[in-house]
Design a protein around this motif. Sequence first.
Motif, PDB file in Angstrom:
ATOM      1  N   LYS A 129       0.831  -1.202   0.000  1.00 29.63           N
ATOM      2  CA  LYS A 129       0.000   0.000   0.000  1.00 29.63           C
ATOM      3  C   LYS A 129       0.871   1.260   0.000  1.00 29.63           C
ATOM      4  O   LYS A 129       1.974   1.269   0.532  1.00 29.63           O
ATOM      5  N   GLU A 130       0.313   2.313  -0.627  1.00 30.87           N
ATOM      6  CA  GLU A 130       0.906   3.631  -0.532  1.00 30.87           C
ATOM      7  C   GLU A 130      -0.132   4.597   0.009  1.00 30.87           C
ATOM      8  O   GLU A 130      -1.338   4.383  -0.134  1.00 30.87           O
ATOM      9  N   LYS A 131       0.346   5.662   0.630  1.00 28.24           N
ATOM     10  CA  LYS A 131      -0.560   6.612   1.267  1.00 28.24           C
ATOM     11  C   LYS A 131      -0.929   7.722   0.292  1.00 28.24           C
ATOM     12  O   LYS A 131      -0.057   8.371  -0.290  1.00 28.24           O
ATOM     13  N   LYS A 132      -2.250   7.903   0.114  1.00 23.16           N
ATOM     14  CA  LYS A 132      -2.772   8.962  -0.751  1.00 23.16           C
ATOM     15  C   LYS A 132      -3.874   9.692  -0.004  1.00 23.16           C
ATOM     16  O   LYS A 132      -4.851   9.066   0.417  1.00 23.16           O
ATOM     17  N   ASP A 133      -3.689  10.995   0.151  1.00 22.34           N
ATOM     18  CA  ASP A 133      -4.693  11.811   0.845  1.00 22.34           C
ATOM     19  C   ASP A 133      -5.045  11.220   2.212  1.00 22.34           C
ATOM     20  O   ASP A 133      -6.211  11.097   2.572  1.00 22.34           O
ATOM     21  N   TRP A 136      -4.552   4.734   3.086  1.00 21.79           N
ATOM     22  CA  TRP A 136      -3.681   3.706   2.526  1.00 21.79           C
ATOM     23  C   TRP A 136      -4.423   2.972   1.414  1.00 21.79           C
ATOM     24  O   TRP A 136      -5.482   2.400   1.642  1.00 21.79           O
ATOM     25  N   GLU A 137      -3.836   2.992   0.215  1.00 22.25           N
ATOM     26  CA  GLU A 137      -4.455   2.372  -0.947  1.00 22.25           C
ATOM     27  C   GLU A 137      -3.570   1.255  -1.489  1.00 22.25           C
ATOM     28  O   GLU A 137      -2.344   1.393  -1.578  1.00 22.25           O
ATOM     29  N   TRP A 152       6.250   3.084   1.134  1.00 22.25           N
ATOM     30  CA  TRP A 152       5.240   2.046   0.906  1.00 22.25           C
ATOM     31  C   TRP A 152       5.312   1.040   2.057  1.00 22.25           C
ATOM     32  O   TRP A 152       6.369   0.877   2.695  1.00 22.25           O
TER      33      TRP A 152
END
Length: 507
Positions: A129-133, A136-137, A152
């Motif tokens: 996962k990566e952090k967006k806004d 974690w996506e 990540w």
Amino acid sequence: MKKWFFIAIWTCLSLHQKSWSQIISAEKIEAMTDEKFVESAFNLRQFLTLPNDGNYPEQIATNLAWCDSVFSSLKFKTQTIKTDGAPLLFAEKVYHKNRKSVLFYLQIDGQPVDTAKWFQPNPFIPVLKEKKDWNWEVIDFKKLNENIDLDWRIFARSASDSKGPAMTLISALQILQSKKIKPEYNIKVIMDFQEELGSPDLPKAVAQNRELLDAEMLFIMDGTRHLSNLPTLTYGARGIATATIKIFGPKYALHSGQYGNYAPNPVFEASRLIASMKDEKGRVTIPGFYDGVQLTERDKISLAAIPENLDSTLVNLGIAAPDEVAPNYQEALQYPSLNIRGLRSAWVEKEVRTIIPSEVIIEIDMRLVPETPGERQVQLLKDHIGNFGYHLVDSVPTVEERAKYPKLASLTYRLGSQPFRTEMDSEIGEFLNGAMNIVFGNMLINMRTTGGSQPMAPFIKTLEIPAVSIRIPNPDNAIHGPNENLRLGNFKEGIMSCLAILTKKLK
């Protein structure tokens, strides 16, 4: 002539060894790590697919077989140590006939899971996962073959506690093997498959295999880093004792309309008992609970020197103010603690009912320090309950006991890992700091103890060796909870730490 020939050969070897130590620089260590990093991450991913609840023998067997295969491929000699319960796995490789050995401890099991609470289909199908806004996506694991973002994270049960740390050692050994570089000392590894259950069979196994496990030092590949997320060495751990208190009310649940104002509700009794255990400042009020703990001015100065930002810590934890057991976080860890880890009575939410419950269950854990043994702390808890007016029973109260005693309770307990503490100003501390300084310079934290528990006392007492924990996972790793994770940057630095430690000479 022969004499001078051998002297010349010995001189060349000595010079080669001296230059060799210079070759393993921080840049070399990072380059070797980067070369194999993607492969190491995918190996960790595969390891994490194996369910590892120590309550299930079939899961222990699967993980043991996997570890056996990995260490056998590294040309280690492996053997299963049988116990009255779960087995242990031992691996050893003699790299140098006349050199000392270091023992590494790896925890392979993990906490149970509640799949419904995880933000992924299965905690044993790792996701990247990566952090967006601020969310974690999930991203494709294949992105590791592109440009890697070290922020990540791999989400899976045991990613941080403690298959991730175990894999950093394994990866470092695989890297050295691929480069035909020998570690500077002989290596022994002990793998534990029931650490989360308190390693109940470990003390006896260590006593029965003293010669097999004998080593110069013990390096523990387990535990979370300091709140700063800087590379961390921890020289001790608190022990643990757990207790279950049952407060008994009526012999069966009663209708609150018919019996409210008449039949006492045990929840109110339980709440008064719980409240009596701590004051409003968070300090345990059970008489004698902190007895024996004394910190010198040198201890306090050393603990206060560890860099911590109180404001950011409070924000990260989502609390307004800390308990006031001690003036700072590090000093607070030097004292025993008492925690309500679970509380149950009747039903809640959609299952709620208008009843007076028949009992309240209070689950407690107490963290221990060397000055406060578990047996003593449990007895203090038991005495406190008795002094609060409760008659303690062994199980469910009899009819006669219900008629005679207005306050009834039961207490069961279990003693887990014992506390341990290694002197920070010691040979093992000097060695590990020297190794870690190679790759991290002075960006390193030395902690006197950790708040959690580790089953190291059997090794320290039986083998009479010092132990230090090499901490790798990020502090916000959701250890033991849903969505446990390991930051890729921490995984990389863990491999680099192990490479530096493995290639530094022991005195």
